[in-house]
Enzyme design. Structure first.
Site, mmCIF file in Angstrom:
data_model
loop_
_atom_site.group_PDB
_atom_site.id
_atom_site.type_symbol
_atom_site.label_atom_id
_atom_site.label_comp_id
_atom_site.label_asym_id
_atom_site.label_seq_id
_atom_site.Cartn_x
_atom_site.Cartn_y
_atom_site.Cartn_z
ATOM 1 N N SER A 1 0.809 -1.219 0.000
ATOM 2 C CA SER A 1 0.000 0.000 0.000
ATOM 3 C C SER A 1 0.841 1.268 0.000
ATOM 4 O O SER A 1 0.610 2.181 -0.806
ATOM 5 C CB SER A 1 -0.959 0.003 1.197
ATOM 6 O OG SER A 1 -0.249 -0.002 2.427
ATOM 7 N N ASP A 2 1.828 1.351 0.896
ATOM 8 C CA ASP A 2 2.588 2.600 0.955
ATOM 9 C C ASP A 2 3.509 2.761 -0.246
ATOM 10 O O ASP A 2 3.736 3.876 -0.722
ATOM 11 C CB ASP A 2 3.351 2.752 2.275
ATOM 12 C CG ASP A 2 4.168 1.544 2.667
ATOM 13 O OD1 ASP A 2 4.205 0.562 1.904
ATOM 14 O OD2 ASP A 2 4.771 1.564 3.759
#
Length: 755
Positions: A479-480
């Site tokens: 996600s990041d």
């Protein structure tokens, strides 16, 4: 000499979906280098060995030496020193920044990324050696030079008491010591060698190998110096549970399930490698009592106090006891043995699926070695096993302390931060060539497709449009990394194509947004890899004794902040795409960050050490949504926390013990760390603390300026990364990226600060 090779294949068993962009591996060339260069390498090695107990982290000097030769710096301005009583001038900041950016550009490689070590744990490498030993492939895969470098690395990270930790900065443990000791012996070191005998002495003084944690018990068993009867069960039948079951492995943290998947196969097979004379000798060397007299059932739940970070709850021991004494004997006999065979087939189905969709890189180095040996056990002549062997070089890294094993590489993660650091500077146009190459790497690294076939059946999530932690071939959405990749792609899209190349196609940005929106949890936070699927109580069954938070996916302030930043910038530039959903997502994510701030004003960062790191991310997320020192009590509290931790020299320095003990802990002797100093400075600058009192910021900036080295580099200090609460991981590029970024933000905002 060793030479770092970039974006090269060269093996018929290697596959790539982007022509190997991002691949980095080392090869030994006995003809490479001049006599002077070889002498320099030897001197760098000797200096590390002499100082190994004082400075435990290597500085990636072999890589930097090679790249500086390939990309000559030319003349750079002389360095600047700023006295405590001096005002920090614009010229001093600009000169320091230009020197740092010039050096930084010189260690970028031709495919656009910055190679760097991503290592530190000492339990990564020995399982590879064990796997190659039991499959008979040590000499075929590891040349004499490889083996010499591995031996050098292990000796260089032996603690003064004779033992080894689970990571290079950790206290001695039975896990780290047994695996390191065995690795030395398998590579030909004799038992009477000083380092070997000291290691054996430490192991025996701490109870011998019986106290090794569960992962160690597994690897010793595969080698033949422990017994399956001394291991808690890992039944592959878990893969046959109904998907609705709360303990189905498909609901577990992907890293956990992908480690235990091949483990369960090898356990179900009761695989043990050849019992050689060396294995028989190790059976005598690692225990106090004769091997045939050991009570293996008692050993199942034995764990040395030096290794015990996460004790098993009673209910877990009861479960393992039931499975060991009752379930396993039944499943090993007909007719239930047919169920075992079916479970083994299903487990290997998943192994092959993960192998193929990661081009045999696997999700990380721990699973990589497990899948390699599982494929060998299934069929030693298989194509899968050969493809696994071909990918081993991707995980090996050479520095002045020897050869180590990386986690899985941090190419894209480092790239996104490097780009933002350069773009933050008023000097960015001077480094257009660097940025253009970086932009091409970002575009080449985005995942373009979902996993093959019916990926939901294989417990995989959508990945089309994501960015991985390392490179596109890896295939696993994070996600990041996706958010940071989206953010830098958007930043490049606002710049002239003549400067940084053609912008990424809009549809690919939409794909990235779709991935991000699909990952948010009900509490507003973002997990790292996949949507949160399991109940939190499942963590009570964490079978590892030296890690925490390994069984289920959970939300992180770092991932949540990155998602806010990426989506906020996307919403600004592309307001017509999923606008209402993005607005709702951001509001929920902000609430998550505000609610997870602790009473001291900080946030616990799970992937960096620790409160400094988490606080920097949280501040960035809140600032991206318009909060500042004047309108946000949350940010004022965060600034107060950081200011309370500033050291007399103007810096910040946080020990990895903060992560394991969950209490902010300074480094020994109150030393500063330039990376953590930069995180704190970035937080204070971006939050607007300088408009209230710039003196703490100036003190930190002085430290950065005065710490720069002669060639524009910054010194490598202690490790600043961490995972699973209790193990450190070095990101060697951080020492360049974050001081540059902090100086750039100071340069850019200094007019605002002085107004």
């Amino acid at each position: 000499m060793w030479k770092l090779k970039i974006a090269e294949g060269g093996d018929e068993w290697l596959a790539s979906c982007n022509n190997h962009v991002g691949r980095q591996h080392w090869e030994f060339d006995p003809q490479a280098g001049t006599a002077e260069e070889r002498a320099l390498v030897q001197r760098l090695r000797q200096e590390f060995t002499l100082n190994r107990h004082r400075v435990k982290q290597s500085s990636d000097l072999l890589m930097r030496m090679q790249l500086k030769k390939e990309n000559p710096l030319g003349e750079i301005p002389s360095g600047v020193k700023v006295k405590d009583t001096d005002e920090i001038s614009e010229e001093a900041v600009t000169r320091t920044l230009r020197r740092g950016l010039s050096f930084f550009s010189s260690i970028q490689v031709h495919d656009g990324h910055w190679p760097a070590e991503s290592a530190g744990p000492l339990f990564f490498l020995p399982p590879l050696v064990i796997a190659l030993y039991v499959t008979g492939a040590v000499d075929a895969i590891l040349s004499a030079e490889h083996q010499k470098e591995i031996i050098r690395y292990i000796y260089n990270h032996q603690n003064e008491d004779g033992g080894w930790g689970i990571h290079i900065e950790g206290h001695s443990s039975v896990f780290g010591s047994c695996l390191s000791y065995i690795c030395l012996r398998l590579l030909g070191e004799e038992g009477d060698e000083d380092g070997v005998s000291r290691g054996r002495k430490w192991i025996l003084e701490h109870g011998g190998a019986l106290g090794i944690p569960s992962w160690g018990k597994f690897w010793l068993t595969v080698l033949g110096v422990y017994e399956w009867g001394g291991c808690n069960p890992m039944p592959p039948e878990f893969w046959l549970l109904p998907k609705l079951s709360p303990i189905h492995p498909g609901k577990m943290l992907c890293y956990c399930r992908l480690v235990y998947m091949p483990m369960s196969y090898l356990y179900g097979k009761r695989y043990v490698g050849p019992i050689t004379s060396l294995v028989r000798s190790l059976r005598q060397e690692l225990y106090h009592q004769p091997y045939h007299l050991i009570d293996w059932n008692k050993a199942r739940n034995t764990c040395a106090k030096e290794d015990l970070y996460y004790p098993h709850p009673l209910m877990q021991d009861v479960l393992w006891g039931f499975l060991h004494h009752f379930a396993e004997p039944v499943l090993m006999r007909w007719p239930f043995s047919s169920l075992r065979e079916k479970a083994l087939r299903v487990a290997m189905e998943h192994v092959h699926y993960e192998d193929e969709n990661s081009r045999y890189l696997c999700i990380g180095c721990v699973e990589k070695v497990l899948c390699l040996i599982a494929c060998y056990v299934e069929d030693p002549n298989s194509e899968a096993y050969k493809r696994h062997l071909a990918r081993i070089p991707d995980y090996l890294w050479v520095a002045e302390d020897g050869m180590k094993m990386q986690s899985f590489g941090s190419q894209m993660w480092d790239e996104a931060f490097a780009i933002q650091a350069i773009l933050s500077s008023n000097l960015a146009e001077e480094y257009a060539t660097t940025l253009r190459k970086a932009h091409e790497f970002v575009k080449a690294s985005q995942v373009r497709d979902n996993p093959s076939g019916d990926y939901t059946k294989m417990y995989r999530h959508t990945s089309k449009g994501a960015w991985t932690f390392s490179m596109q071939d890896h295939g696993w959405q994070v996600s990041d990394c996706t958010a940071e990749g989206l953010k830098v792609s958007l930043l490049f899209s606002q710049m002239s194509p003549e400067l940084v190349g053609e912008k990424i196609e809009t549809e690919r940005l939409y794909d990235a947004v779709n991935v991000l929106l699909s990952l948010q949890s009900s509490n507003g936070g973002f997990p790292a890899w996949e949507p949160q699927r399991a109940f939190r109580w499942l963590e009570k069954f964490n079978p590892t004794e030296f890690f925490e938070d390994v069984l289920i996916e959970r939300e992180y302030v770092e991932c949540t902040s990155s998602a806010i930043q990426g989506l906020a910038l996307f919403r600004k530039l592309h307001p017509g795409h999923r606008g209402k959903e993005i607005e709702k997502c951001i509001l929920r994510a902000i609430r998550y960050i505000e609610e997870t701030q602790d009473a001291h004003g900080s946030w616990y960062g799970c992937w960096g050490i620790c409160y400094t790191y988490g606080t920097w991310f949280a501040v960035k997320g809140l600032v991206a949504c318009g909060q500042n020192y004047h309108n946000s009590p949350t940010l004022r509290k965060a600034c107060d926390f950081l200011l309370s931790k500033q050291l007399p020299d103007g810096g910040w320095g946080e020990s990895f013990l903060s992560s394991s003990n969950k209490v902010y802990t300074n480094l020994g002797d109150n030393q500063s760390n330039l990376v953590q100093t930069s995180w704190a400075l970035l937080s204070l600058i971006e939050a607007g603390q300088g408009e209230v009192d710039r003196n703490p910021i100036d003190r930190g900036i002085r430290l950065l300026i005065n710490s720069q080295m002669e060639d524009g580099d910054f010194p490598q200090q202690g490790i600043t990364g961490v995972f699973m609460k209790n193990c450190t991981l070095n990101y060697s590029l951080y020492r360049n990226t974050f001081p540059i970024w902090a100086l750039a933000e100071y340069q850019r905002c200094v007019g605002v600060v002085r107004a």
